[in-house]
Design a protein around this motif. Structure first.
Motif, short mmCIF file in Angstrom:
data_model
loop_
_atom_site.label_atom_id
_atom_site.label_comp_id
_atom_site.label_asym_id
_atom_site.label_seq_id
_atom_site.Cartn_x
_atom_site.Cartn_y
_atom_site.Cartn_z
N THR A 18 -30.07 -1.20 -27.74
CA THR A 18 -29.85 -2.60 -27.37
C THR A 18 -28.54 -2.69 -26.62
OG1 THR A 18 -31.05 -3.35 -29.34
CG2 THR A 18 -29.67 -4.97 -28.20
N ILE A 19 -28.58 -3.36 -25.47
CA ILE A 19 -27.40 -3.56 -24.64
C ILE A 19 -27.00 -5.04 -24.74
CG2 ILE A 19 -26.47 -3.47 -22.29
CD1 ILE A 19 -27.23 -0.71 -23.45
N TYR A 20 -25.70 -5.28 -24.95
CA TYR A 20 -25.15 -6.64 -25.01
C TYR A 20 -24.21 -6.83 -23.82
CZ TYR A 20 -26.88 -6.51 -29.78
OH TYR A 20 -27.69 -6.41 -30.89
N TYR A 21 -24.42 -7.92 -23.08
CA TYR A 21 -23.60 -8.18 -21.90
C TYR A 21 -23.53 -9.69 -21.66
CZ TYR A 21 -21.89 -7.82 -17.08
OH TYR A 21 -21.14 -7.92 -15.93
N LYS A 22 -22.33 -10.23 -21.67
CA LYS A 22 -22.08 -11.65 -21.39
C LYS A 22 -23.02 -12.57 -22.17
CE LYS A 22 -19.90 -11.00 -16.91
NZ LYS A 22 -19.88 -11.34 -15.50
N ASN A 23 -22.99 -12.44 -23.48
CA ASN A 23 -23.77 -13.28 -24.41
C ASN A 23 -25.28 -13.16 -24.25
OD1 ASN A 23 -21.45 -14.40 -25.68
ND2 ASN A 23 -21.18 -15.75 -23.91
N SER A 25 -28.64 -10.08 -24.45
CA SER A 25 -28.97 -8.74 -24.92
C SER A 25 -30.37 -8.36 -24.45
CB SER A 25 -28.88 -8.64 -26.44
OG SER A 25 -29.87 -9.45 -27.05
N ILE A 26 -30.58 -7.06 -24.40
CA ILE A 26 -31.90 -6.54 -24.02
C ILE A 26 -32.14 -5.24 -24.79
CG2 ILE A 26 -31.03 -5.27 -22.01
CD1 ILE A 26 -33.72 -6.03 -20.62
N LYS A 27 -33.36 -5.09 -25.29
CA LYS A 27 -33.76 -3.85 -25.96
C LYS A 27 -34.39 -2.92 -24.93
CE LYS A 27 -34.60 -5.57 -30.61
NZ LYS A 27 -33.54 -4.92 -31.30
N LEU A 28 -33.94 -1.69 -24.93
CA LEU A 28 -34.49 -0.67 -24.04
C LEU A 28 -35.21 0.35 -24.92
CD1 LEU A 28 -31.32 -0.16 -21.80
CD2 LEU A 28 -33.19 -1.79 -21.50
N PRO A 29 -36.54 0.35 -24.90
CA PRO A 29 -37.30 1.20 -25.84
C PRO A 29 -37.41 2.67 -25.45
CG PRO A 29 -38.79 -0.15 -24.56
CD PRO A 29 -37.40 -0.58 -24.17
N HIS A 30 -37.13 3.03 -24.20
CA HIS A 30 -37.32 4.41 -23.75
C HIS A 30 -36.02 4.97 -23.17
CE1 HIS A 30 -41.48 2.82 -23.64
NE2 HIS A 30 -41.71 3.98 -24.23
N VAL A 31 -35.06 5.25 -24.05
CA VAL A 31 -33.79 5.80 -23.63
C VAL A 31 -33.71 7.25 -24.11
CG1 VAL A 31 -31.29 5.56 -23.75
CG2 VAL A 31 -32.73 3.52 -23.67
#
Length: 130
Positions: A18-23, A25-31
């Motif tokens: 999960t990436i948090y940026y400027k209030n 967030s997004i989940k990235l399932p294939h990292v």
């Protein structure tokens, strides 16, 4: 703090991040966990949804690997989180990542060293010990 993260049971060690940026967030399932990558890289097409796009004052660079080279820009995200293990104010590279496989990003050695990561391939887990 110690976190144990389950790796995907496939040919390559994928995790969800999960990436948090400027209030936002997004989940990235294939990292992909990649000890051969010095930096953590996120796919532009995926993270631009939360505003991670190139701006005039961004620093540009290039990365090279087995698949060739590409231009990237650098951003500091508010946090990057892997199954409860969170690192604040973390610099990432952002690029097109056109590698011919379904991939949202790469966790590189910068994150693994910061997390004091241990990859256990017998149990298919990543242990973060920071």
């Amino acid at each position: 703090m110690k976190s144990i993260i389950q790796l995907s049971n496939s040919d390559l060690p994928f995790i969800e991040v999960t990436i948090y940026y400027k209030n936002q967030s997004i989940k990235l399932p294939h990292v992909l966990i990649d000890t051969g990558s010095s930096s953590t890289i996120l796919k532009l097409d995926v993270v631009e949804e939360i505003g991670l796009t190139v701006e005039l004052d961004d620093v540009l660079g290039s990365i090279s690997g087995v698949g060739g080279s590409e231009f990237v820009f650098f951003k500091t995200v508010d946090a990057i989180e892997v199954d409860g293990f969170r690192v604040e104010n973390f610099q990432v590279d952002i690029g097109t990542m056109d590698y011919g496989i379904n991939i949202d990003g790469i966790i590189g050695m910068d994150f693994l060293l910061h997390a004091k990561g241990i990859i256990d391939l017998n149990e298919l887990i990543l242990i973060c010990k920071q």
